[in-house]
Design a protein around this motif. Structure first.
Motif, PDB file in Angstrom:
ATOM      1  N   GLU A  69      14.317  -0.270  -3.739  1.00 25.01           N
ATOM      2  CA  GLU A  69      12.607  -0.558  -4.810  1.00 25.01           C
ATOM      3  C   GLU A  69      12.537   0.214  -5.354  1.00 25.01           C
ATOM      4  OE1 GLU A  69      11.521  -5.243  -4.273  1.00 25.01           O
ATOM      5  OE2 GLU A  69      10.843  -3.923  -2.737  1.00 25.01           O
ATOM      6  N   CYS A  72       4.083   2.936  -3.724  1.00 21.65           N
ATOM      7  CA  CYS A  72       5.048   2.185  -3.497  1.00 21.65           C
ATOM      8  C   CYS A  72       5.227   1.407  -2.028  1.00 21.65           C
ATOM      9  CB  CYS A  72       6.652   2.278  -4.463  1.00 21.65           C
ATOM     10  SG  CYS A  72       6.328   2.572  -6.834  1.00 21.65           S
ATOM     11  N   HIS A 114      10.236  -9.470  -9.355  1.00 21.46           N
ATOM     12  CA  HIS A 114      11.234 -10.155  -8.053  1.00 21.46           C
ATOM     13  C   HIS A 114      10.455  -9.971  -6.986  1.00 21.46           C
ATOM     14  CE1 HIS A 114      14.858 -10.361  -6.055  1.00 21.46           C
ATOM     15  NE2 HIS A 114      14.440  -9.917  -5.253  1.00 21.46           N
ATOM     16  N   HIS A 115      10.131  -8.393  -6.937  1.00 25.06           N
ATOM     17  CA  HIS A 115       9.576  -8.166  -5.836  1.00 25.06           C
ATOM     18  C   HIS A 115       7.857  -8.450  -5.639  1.00 25.06           C
ATOM     19  CE1 HIS A 115       7.332  -5.159  -2.530  1.00 25.06           C
ATOM     20  NE2 HIS A 115       6.449  -5.677  -2.908  1.00 25.06           N
ATOM     21  N   HIS A 119      13.474  -7.336   3.861  1.00 22.10           N
ATOM     22  CA  HIS A 119      14.100  -7.760   2.580  1.00 22.10           C
ATOM     23  C   HIS A 119      15.020  -7.077   3.503  1.00 22.10           C
ATOM     24  CE1 HIS A 119      11.450  -6.477  -0.291  1.00 22.10           C
ATOM     25  NE2 HIS A 119      10.593  -5.119   0.581  1.00 22.10           N
ATOM     26  N   LEU A 140       9.773  -5.567 -10.686  1.00 21.52           N
ATOM     27  CA  LEU A 140       7.726  -5.535 -10.210  1.00 21.52           C
ATOM     28  C   LEU A 140       7.647  -7.616  -9.750  1.00 21.52           C
ATOM     29  CD1 LEU A 140       5.390  -4.912  -9.029  1.00 21.52           C
ATOM     30  CD2 LEU A 140       4.576  -5.348 -11.028  1.00 21.52           C
ATOM     31  N   ASP A 165       4.327  -2.141  -0.234  1.00 20.32           N
ATOM     32  CA  ASP A 165       5.481  -2.485   0.634  1.00 20.32           C
ATOM     33  C   ASP A 165       6.740  -3.329  -0.052  1.00 20.32           C
ATOM     34  OD1 ASP A 165       6.486  -3.673   2.897  1.00 20.32           O
ATOM     35  OD2 ASP A 165       6.109  -6.110   2.599  1.00 20.32           O
ATOM     36  N   MET A 166       6.976  -1.594  -0.565  1.00 20.77           N
ATOM     37  CA  MET A 166       8.238  -1.820  -1.190  1.00 20.77           C
ATOM     38  C   MET A 166       9.175  -1.390  -0.862  1.00 20.77           C
ATOM     39  SD  MET A 166       7.247  -1.794  -5.542  1.00 20.77           S
ATOM     40  CE  MET A 166       6.711  -2.130  -6.621  1.00 20.77           C
ATOM     41  N   ARG A 184      16.748  -6.192  -4.185  1.00 17.96           N
ATOM     42  CA  ARG A 184      15.977  -5.584  -4.689  1.00 17.96           C
ATOM     43  C   ARG A 184      14.324  -5.781  -4.328  1.00 17.96           C
ATOM     44  NH1 ARG A 184      16.264  -4.113 -10.905  1.00 17.96           N
ATOM     45  NH2 ARG A 184      19.130  -4.617 -10.868  1.00 17.96           N
ATOM     46  N   HIS A 221       9.366 -12.105  -3.842  1.00 14.25           N
ATOM     47  CA  HIS A 221       9.434 -11.476  -2.745  1.00 14.25           C
ATOM     48  C   HIS A 221       7.754 -11.636  -1.331  1.00 14.25           C
ATOM     49  CE1 HIS A 221      11.251  -9.846   1.255  1.00 14.25           C
ATOM     50  NE2 HIS A 221      10.203  -8.859   1.178  1.00 14.25           N
TER      51      HIS A 221
END
Length: 152
Positions: free
Chosen positions: A62, A53, A86-87, A147, A84, A57-58, A152, A90
């Motif tokens: 997250e 993860c 949403h990430h 972030h 995922l 880059d979570m 999230r 980002h």
């Protein structure tokens, strides 16, 4: 297994493993008779999951949410997909920010010509000038797109 062996196996520093325990991403292991932490295969699996993860880059929140979702194996995976997605949004925004950063650096570099003194340096003049009006408000950190709290 002890923490040193776990660190070596996962390529995650001992301090990071302890930090993950402290913030609740990794459950605390039982202690053996000598008081040493005794890690099990579940700890190894969790650390490998966390490392994958982080490689994507979570953020910790997250990862924490994904861990929570893995504890509900019969639930619909729509929440995982939404997280995922949403990430990914980002990451795409960060890519746009990096492209803008690249453009700015190219413009600065083009302001430099040979045979000039530091006093006449176009790069330093550009860095001393007022920031671009096009820069998004609230972006003052060196690494754009970190972030944001509450997301999230």
């Amino acid at each position: 297994m002890r923490i040193g062996e776990l660190a070596k196996t996962t390529a995650i520093p001992v301090e990071t493993i302890r930090y993950y325990e402290k913030i609740g991403l990794l459950p605390e292991p039982v202690r053996d008779g000598s008081g040493y932490r005794a890690y099990r295969s579940a700890h190894l699996d969790r650390l490998q999951f966390i490392r994958r993860c982080r490689n994507l880059d979570m953020a910790q929140d997250e990862i924490r949410e994904l861990i929570r979702l893995t504890e509900q194996p019969e639930a619909d995976c729509g929440e995982v997909d939404a997280l995922l997605a949403h990430h990914l949004d980002h990451v795409r925004e960060r890519l746009r920010e990096l492209a803008r950063l690249e453009d700015t650096l190219v413009q600065l570099q083009q302001a430099c010509t040979e045979g000039r003194t530091v006093r006449e340096c176009g790069i330093l003049d550009g860095l001393s000038a007022e920031p671009d009006a096009e820069a998004p408000a609230g972006r003052h950190n060196h690494v754009p797109g970190s972030h944001r709290p509450g997301r999230r």
